[in-house]
Design an enzyme around this catalytic site. Structure first.
Site, short mmCIF file in Angstrom:
data_model
loop_
_atom_site.label_atom_id
_atom_site.label_comp_id
_atom_site.label_asym_id
_atom_site.label_seq_id
_atom_site.Cartn_x
_atom_site.Cartn_y
_atom_site.Cartn_z
N LYS A 19 -5.28 10.28 -4.92
CA LYS A 19 -4.18 9.35 -4.60
C LYS A 19 -3.00 10.11 -4.01
O LYS A 19 -2.46 9.77 -2.96
CB LYS A 19 -3.76 8.62 -5.88
CG LYS A 19 -2.52 7.78 -5.72
CD LYS A 19 -1.96 7.38 -7.08
CE LYS A 19 -0.68 6.62 -6.95
NZ LYS A 19 -0.86 5.28 -6.39
N HIS A 697 2.76 -11.11 1.19
CA HIS A 697 2.04 -9.83 1.21
C HIS A 697 2.38 -9.01 2.44
O HIS A 697 1.92 -7.89 2.59
CB HIS A 697 0.54 -10.07 1.10
CG HIS A 697 0.20 -10.88 -0.11
ND1 HIS A 697 0.18 -12.25 -0.10
CD2 HIS A 697 -0.07 -10.52 -1.39
CE1 HIS A 697 -0.12 -12.70 -1.31
NE2 HIS A 697 -0.27 -11.67 -2.11
#
Ligand code: GLN
Ligand code: ZN
Length: 759
Positions: A19, A697
């Site tokens: 990540k 979004h």
């Protein structure tokens, strides 16, 4: 070679190394070579972990820089036209995340998990070609480290089944184009070594398949298994039983079949035909979807009963699915109570469970060395302790929940809504929002400082109150009619409630990949659930005290709390959800007694809890609806209950939605015009609906005209008296610069539409 088989392993890294490096690369703070270097280190470390735990079958190609379905699209050169001018990592990440010119490919949930894959976009006119480099490189990478791997690939039937056709038409029409590429792939793989196991994941076999799909299984696996004699094919399914497919697979020349015996115990019915076929059985007996320490005694019994059909030498022991769906390791959990930690097992710990079970099962207890003997007795002890622990069993809760007979609130919806409208006095097309407002860096900072004891409770709470004040002020100025407090006190809509309920536990490092670089850290339910004290009343009441307008209270519903947690496995899910529901019904009562007139109970994850098999849907719907209704059963007739659901496809579940009996439901339809609202009209839905009028979004600010148009579209379907106007989800991931103008435009749009209607 040992008979311990690992379906797949997490790749994000025990400290989320993948990540970190990906996000740095995207922020242009490091090079792609740095990403590759981290990836290599992670793969190497993960292979070693598996080898050290005695795994015999370790995967390559279970790693991915973003997603395995996306990797498969690259492997087949199934690259949508809009990305074709790009290359390498630029291409790969553009497909996953979009770039300035191209919208990203769609992302959706992997079966009933919280992992999301990138949906392939296919069309009949495109030509596809094999690109096997990732697979070959990864195999060689492992081999260079002395690790012999099996190669994981996503099966052609699952790949197609999860794709969409951009030229419309049936995805399975592309079967003839794809299969030769899979054959070619296997041919290439066959040159890599003397003998190679290829694991082909076909989780789609765990769903009910139409005849036309079932009829593809035999030709597919006849062809693939005949490509080369040195390839052994293992077809793996998980998350449910796959009995229909197994019946067919046993008649193909594949080497092994992998089945999930925990989430699909009906697979036991296939044992006799597997036995007759002489194939190997990869028995998924350690839970890859949950975090509880395996009960080795129980598992050994299960294996014994399996071996009544399939002889021991044909059995391999595995987890029920890839370990991708559980956190990496317990070793960094420093804050967890020792007693509870004893009950848990994450991916790394599960490797050792598989090993131990395997040794016990194949070689007997006498074969265990000292360390293993100790592991076994500690396992037995931990399971006994868990069973008897008073942390788990709360008589008062059990009695209260068993006796809880109020399953429904008073009054029918029509009567309630008339009464509520009179008291609340809102107009048609009333405006509101879904609950959260932007989580600012300042807010996050205050929260982490508070958690690290760097600031006092008083100064943290002062910070939250300041936020609420500003939220209220903005909403009043903007002209919104039903207000919210903005949820500044919540880090996450489930964790916040989990932290305040007894029976809930938390990890520090229990991250599970959700998509790409994004991970979630689900809390876990270990014991009977109760609410020691009110959870939200103080904040909502404070917010209400700051305004004359109506302040909507905000709760997360029982089914969503359940579906976004790891749940205890010693009690049916429906029982656990009932306990949560009873706790929430107390909260609702406290809220209304504190003067809150509208309460929203979010069920964002209601739909994702649906079982994969239709025969199980009824049971799920029954308890899920029951528990939503129990949660709101304390609401008086005049208290208006809202719910919010984060999706828009209601066609299959509209009757269940009606049954939940919320006075108002807000949903996510902004991206589809009014198409998805039509079902509400079709069934004669009489309660009120807030179909999101713009998509939160995206950072884009919707214009007034665009929202006017959207509202007019909605009015074509439902009358104004039935419609609420709101964004399509909470605003916490957005910035204030986006939220303020968007909501101002929304309010202005409503004003325009109301004027037009009154003319
Ligand atoms: N009330 C929640 C919010 O606004 C709902 C979030 C969700 O549905 N995912 O953030
Ligand atoms: Zn939502």
């Amino acid at each position: 070679m040992s008979k311990n088989y690992i379906v797949g392993f997490p790749r994000i890294g025990e400290q989320r190394e993948l990540k970190r490096v990906l996000e740095e690369f995207w922020a242009k703070k490091c090079s792609f070579d740095d990403v590759l270097e981290t990836a290599h280190e992670l793969k190497a470390r993960h292979w070693e972990y598996q080898r050290d735990a005695g795994a015999g079958f370790i995967s390559s190609n279970d790693f991915s820089l973003y997603d395995n379905m996306l990797d498969t699209s690259i492997m087949l050169d199934a690259i949508p036209k809009r990305f074709r001018h790009l290359k390498n990592e630029e291409l790969y990440f553009a497909m996953a995340r979009g770039n300035e010119e191209c919208v990203a490919m769609e992302m959706t949930k992997w079966f009933n998990t919280n992992y999301h894959y990138i949906v392939p976009e296919l069309s009949l006119e495109e030509s596809y070609a094999l690109n096997a480099s990732k697979i070959i490189d990864e195999y060689r990478e492992a081999k260079a480290l002395g690790i012999q791997t099996k190669i994981n690939i996503i099966g052609p039937i699952t790949y197609l089944g999860l794709s969409k056709r951009v030229d419309r038409g049936d995805v399975y029409e592309l079967w003839g184009k794809i299969i030769p590429l899979y054959e070619e792939l296997l041919k290439v793989i066959s040159t890599l070594d003397d003998e190679i196991v290829v694991q082909i994941d076909e989780p789609i076999f765990a769903k009910e398949l139409e005849m036309k799909v079932l009829s593809l299984i035999k030709p597919t696996y006849d062809r693939l298994a005949r490509v080369s004699p040195n390839i052994k094919i293992a077809v793996i399914t998980y998350f449910e039983h796959s009995n229909e497919a197994t019946k067919i697979l046993v008649h193909t020349p594949i080497w092994a079949i992998g089945l999930d015996f925990l989430h699909g115990d009906e697979n036991l019915k296939s044992l006799d035909i597997i036995a007759m076929s002489g194939k190997k059985l990869i028995a998924g007996v350690v839970d890859g979807r949950n975090i509880w320490r395996c009960n080795i005694e129980k598992t050994t019994h299960l294996l014994e009963s399996i071996s009544n059909f399939v002889s021991k030498e044909r059995i391999l022991i595995s987890s029920s699915c890839s370990l991708l769906h559980v956190p990496f390791t317990l070793k960094y959990e420093e804050k967890m109570s020792g007693e509870i930690k004893e009950w848990l097992s994450f991916a790394l710990e599960k490797l050792y469970e598989i090993s131990l079970i395997s040794k016990l099962f194949f070689d007997g207890e006498d074969s265990l060395d000292e360390r293993e003997k100790e592991a076994l007795s500690s396992n037995i002890k931990a399971n006994q302790n868990r069973k008897n622990s008073f942390l788990i069993h709360d008589k008062t809760v059990q009695e209260r929940v068993n006796k809880h007979t109020k399953l429904q609130r008073e009054g029918d919806a029509k009567e309630r809504l008339t009464l509520q409208k009179e008291i609340l006095g809102y107009s048609d097309l009333v405006t509101t929002t879904i609950g959260s407002f932007p989580q600012t860096p300042q807010l996050r900072c205050a929260r982490s400082d508070f958690k690290a004891a760097l600031i006092s409770k008083e100064s943290y709470e002062a910070e939250l109150k300041k936020y609420i004040d500003e939220c209220v002020e903005f909403q009043e100025e903007c002209g919104l009619e039903i207000l919210v407090h903005g949820e500044p006190e919540r880090n996450d809509m489930v964790e916040y409630f989990g932290e305040q309920l007894s029976g809930y536990g938390f990890s520090q490092n229990g991250w599970v990949q959700s998509y790409g670089s994004r991970c979630v850290k689900p809390p876990f339910i270990y014991g009977d659930i109760s609410r020691p004290k009110p959870m939200t009343v103080e904040w909502i009441a404070y917010a209400q005290s700051k305004t004359k307008r109506i302040m909507k209270g905000m709760l997360t519903g029982p089914v969503t709390i359940l579906n976004w947690s790891f749940v205890r496995d010693d009690m049916p899910r429906g029982e656990v959800s009932k306990q949560i529901a009873v706790a929430l019904s107390d909260e609702i009562d406290d809220l209304q007694n504190a003067g809150i007139k509208i309460i929203q109970v979010d069920e964002a994850a209601f739909k994702e809890g649906y079982p994969l098999r239709s025969e199980k849907i009824k049971a799920y719907e029954a308890w899920a609806t029951r528990d939503f209704k129990i949660a709101v059963s304390s609401a008086k007739k005049e208290t208006q209950i809202h719910t919010h659901m984060c999706y828009s496809e209601f066609n299959d579940i509209i009757n269940t939605i009606e049954d939940m009996d919320a006075d108002v439901i807000s949903i996510e339809t902004a991206r589809s015009g009014n198409e998805l609202l039509k079902i509400f009209k079709k069934v004669g839905y009489t309660k009120e609906v807030g179909p999101g009028v713009y998509d939160i979004h995206s950072p884009r600010i919707p214009s007034v005209e665009e929202i006017v148009k959207q509202i007019e579209l909605l009015l074509e379907v439902l009358p104004k008296e039935q419609l609420w106007i709101n964004p399509d989800c909470g605003l916490k991931t957005r910035k204030w610069e986006e939220v303020k103008p968007s909501l101002q435009n929304m309010v202005e749009a409503v004003r325009i539409v109301r004027n037009k209607l009154n003319r």
